[in-house]
Design a protein around this motif. Structure first.
Motif, PDB file in Angstrom:
ATOM      1  N   CYS A  63      -7.389  -5.307  -7.903  1.00  0.00           N
ATOM      2  CA  CYS A  63      -6.388  -5.346  -6.712  1.00  0.00           C
ATOM      3  C   CYS A  63      -5.558  -6.733  -6.616  1.00  0.00           C
ATOM      4  O   CYS A  63      -4.333  -6.992  -6.317  1.00  0.00           O
ATOM      5  CB  CYS A  63      -7.399  -5.013  -5.625  1.00  0.00           C
ATOM      6  SG  CYS A  63      -7.886  -3.523  -5.428  1.00  0.00           S
ATOM      7  N   ASP A  67      -1.847  -7.664  -6.417  1.00  0.00           N
ATOM      8  CA  ASP A  67      -1.163  -8.157  -5.506  1.00  0.00           C
ATOM      9  C   ASP A  67      -0.441  -9.389  -5.869  1.00  0.00           C
ATOM     10  O   ASP A  67       0.769  -9.534  -5.602  1.00  0.00           O
ATOM     11  CB  ASP A  67      -2.230  -8.845  -4.523  1.00  0.00           C
ATOM     12  CG  ASP A  67      -2.870  -7.933  -3.448  1.00  0.00           C
ATOM     13  OD1 ASP A  67      -2.163  -6.694  -3.190  1.00  0.00           O
ATOM     14  OD2 ASP A  67      -3.740  -8.038  -2.982  1.00  0.00           O
ATOM     15  N   THR A 120      -7.245   2.069   0.103  1.00  0.00           N
ATOM     16  CA  THR A 120      -7.039   1.283   0.999  1.00  0.00           C
ATOM     17  C   THR A 120      -5.835   0.208   0.604  1.00  0.00           C
ATOM     18  O   THR A 120      -4.915  -0.006   1.243  1.00  0.00           O
ATOM     19  CB  THR A 120      -7.971   0.347   1.697  1.00  0.00           C
ATOM     20  OG1 THR A 120      -8.860   1.176   2.528  1.00  0.00           O
ATOM     21  CG2 THR A 120      -7.414  -0.594   2.986  1.00  0.00           C
ATOM     22  N   HIS A 121      -6.154  -0.428  -0.851  1.00  0.00           N
ATOM     23  CA  HIS A 121      -5.222  -1.076  -1.233  1.00  0.00           C
ATOM     24  C   HIS A 121      -4.139  -0.621  -1.926  1.00  0.00           C
ATOM     25  O   HIS A 121      -2.789  -1.027  -1.517  1.00  0.00           O
ATOM     26  CB  HIS A 121      -5.996  -2.086  -2.324  1.00  0.00           C
ATOM     27  CG  HIS A 121      -5.125  -2.888  -3.174  1.00  0.00           C
ATOM     28  ND1 HIS A 121      -4.314  -2.663  -4.430  1.00  0.00           N
ATOM     29  CD2 HIS A 121      -4.878  -4.231  -2.817  1.00  0.00           C
ATOM     30  CE1 HIS A 121      -3.783  -3.777  -4.592  1.00  0.00           C
ATOM     31  NE2 HIS A 121      -4.243  -4.725  -3.798  1.00  0.00           N
ATOM     32  N   GLU A 123      -2.396   2.236  -0.874  1.00  0.00           N
ATOM     33  CA  GLU A 123      -1.591   2.528   0.081  1.00  0.00           C
ATOM     34  C   GLU A 123      -0.800   1.472   0.573  1.00  0.00           C
ATOM     35  O   GLU A 123       0.441   1.727   0.659  1.00  0.00           O
ATOM     36  CB  GLU A 123      -2.406   3.204   1.127  1.00  0.00           C
ATOM     37  CG  GLU A 123      -1.448   3.587   2.414  1.00  0.00           C
ATOM     38  CD  GLU A 123      -2.488   3.795   3.665  1.00  0.00           C
ATOM     39  OE1 GLU A 123      -1.777   4.908   4.496  1.00  0.00           O
ATOM     40  OE2 GLU A 123      -3.446   3.273   4.024  1.00  0.00           O
ATOM     41  N   ASN A 124      -1.332   0.215   0.494  1.00  0.00           N
ATOM     42  CA  ASN A 124      -0.299  -0.773   1.119  1.00  0.00           C
ATOM     43  C   ASN A 124       0.560  -1.003   0.027  1.00  0.00           C
ATOM     44  O   ASN A 124       1.797  -1.506   0.199  1.00  0.00           O
ATOM     45  CB  ASN A 124      -1.280  -1.832   1.363  1.00  0.00           C
ATOM     46  CG  ASN A 124      -0.536  -3.231   1.873  1.00  0.00           C
ATOM     47  OD1 ASN A 124       0.115  -3.125   2.897  1.00  0.00           O
ATOM     48  ND2 ASN A 124      -0.891  -4.264   1.161  1.00  0.00           N
ATOM     49  N   CYS A 125       0.138  -1.075  -1.154  1.00  0.00           N
ATOM     50  CA  CYS A 125       0.812  -1.658  -2.484  1.00  0.00           C
ATOM     51  C   CYS A 125       2.134  -0.657  -2.561  1.00  0.00           C
ATOM     52  O   CYS A 125       3.296  -1.087  -3.009  1.00  0.00           O
ATOM     53  CB  CYS A 125       0.341  -1.857  -3.519  1.00  0.00           C
ATOM     54  SG  CYS A 125      -0.802  -3.212  -3.691  1.00  0.00           S
ATOM     55  N   LYS A 127       3.513   1.548  -0.235  1.00  0.00           N
ATOM     56  CA  LYS A 127       4.388   1.437   0.839  1.00  0.00           C
ATOM     57  C   LYS A 127       5.311   0.216   0.629  1.00  0.00           C
ATOM     58  O   LYS A 127       6.669   0.472   0.825  1.00  0.00           O
ATOM     59  CB  LYS A 127       3.644   1.078   2.036  1.00  0.00           C
ATOM     60  CG  LYS A 127       3.028   2.375   2.759  1.00  0.00           C
ATOM     61  CD  LYS A 127       2.152   2.030   4.144  1.00  0.00           C
ATOM     62  CE  LYS A 127       1.388   3.277   4.581  1.00  0.00           C
ATOM     63  NZ  LYS A 127       0.769   2.808   5.812  1.00  0.00           N
ATOM     64  N   LYS A 128       4.612  -1.069   0.247  1.00  0.00           N
ATOM     65  CA  LYS A 128       5.779  -2.054  -0.136  1.00  0.00           C
ATOM     66  C   LYS A 128       6.877  -1.875  -1.129  1.00  0.00           C
ATOM     67  O   LYS A 128       7.908  -2.244  -1.104  1.00  0.00           O
ATOM     68  CB  LYS A 128       4.912  -3.285  -0.525  1.00  0.00           C
ATOM     69  CG  LYS A 128       4.115  -3.807   0.293  1.00  0.00           C
ATOM     70  CD  LYS A 128       3.433  -5.220  -0.142  1.00  0.00           C
ATOM     71  CE  LYS A 128       2.454  -6.055   0.867  1.00  0.00           C
ATOM     72  NZ  LYS A 128       1.821  -7.079   0.306  1.00  0.00           N
ATOM     73  N   ASP A 146       4.940   6.343   3.925  1.00  0.00           N
ATOM     74  CA  ASP A 146       3.383   6.533   4.261  1.00  0.00           C
ATOM     75  C   ASP A 146       3.139   7.781   3.448  1.00  0.00           C
ATOM     76  O   ASP A 146       1.888   8.041   2.648  1.00  0.00           O
ATOM     77  CB  ASP A 146       3.131   6.792   5.567  1.00  0.00           C
ATOM     78  CG  ASP A 146       1.643   7.024   5.927  1.00  0.00           C
ATOM     79  OD1 ASP A 146       0.969   6.022   5.922  1.00  0.00           O
ATOM     80  OD2 ASP A 146       1.522   8.252   6.261  1.00  0.00           O
TER      81      ASP A 146
END
Length: 205
Positions: A63, A67, A120-121, A123-125, A127-128, A146
């Motif tokens: 992760c 990032d 969790t990780h 989903e954020n990546c 979306k970005k 989303d």
């Protein structure tokens, strides 16, 4: 974390990812480390704990690496996904799906913990990545970031099912390439499709 524990985790992970989480014994780990099994048990009370701790450590490492790739913004959104995929494959030694299959089958609690962390990780990546791709003009501007992130995660979990995608028919690296191509083609603009075609054509050379 002590240096000895870090060494145990690193060595164990290498064995787990090469031979399988179930296949490797504590005796084999101790032998590989050059220590007695008693010393190994002084640091980890049982194999379940070692599998759990080492799996979480690997997940955090992957992760953090993802990032760094995403935050660097050295590539466009489409190229970025392929760079992330290559990095993850290297960390997981993913020429073989059986180690992850063994983790899911024999250590379900750890597998669920890792899956929750990944969701969790990821989903954020994603979306970005989607929002960036829209800004660059490579992804359609009428998509829901989303929704796309959730669908991407579901698909990633689905292709790990060996009953649906047997490794004999779908080699892991090739399968992930197919899925990434499938995912991106559903959201690209004509301009983005040109970039994707260039990448996939170069991968087949």
């Amino acid at each position: 974390m002590t240096c000895i524990k870090e060494h145990i985790i690193k060595t164990s992970l290498d064995l787990f990812l090469t031979l399988g989480f179930k296949s490797v014994t504590m005796d084999e780990i101790a032998t590989k480390l050059g220590m007695s099994k008693k010393t190994l048990y002084n640091h980890f009370k049982n194999k379940n704990q070692l599998v759990d701790v080492s799996s979480v450590e690997l997940c955090n490492h992957v992760c953090n690496g993802v990032d760094e790739i995403v935050d660097a913004k050295n590539e466009n959104a489409i190229e970025e996904l392929y760079t992330v995929k290559k990095f993850v494959m290297q960390q997981l030694k993913s020429d073989d799906a059986s180690p992850i299959y063994q983790l899911q089958k024999y250590y379900p609690e750890t597998h669920k913990k890792i899956t929750d962390m990944q969701y969790t990780h990821m989903e954020n990546c994603i979306k970005k990545n989607v929002n960036r791709g829209i800004e660059e003009g490579y992804y359609r501007d009428n998509i829901d970031a989303d929704f796309i992130a959730r669908m991407y995660f579901i698909g990633m979990q689905g292709i790990k099912n060996l009953n649906i995608f047997p490794a004999s028919k779908y080699p892991v690296n090739e399968l992930y390439d197919k899925y990434l191509d499938y995912h991106i083609r559903g959201i690209v603009t004509p301009q983005g499709r040109k970039i994707l075609n260039k990448i996939t054509n170069s991968n087949h050379d």
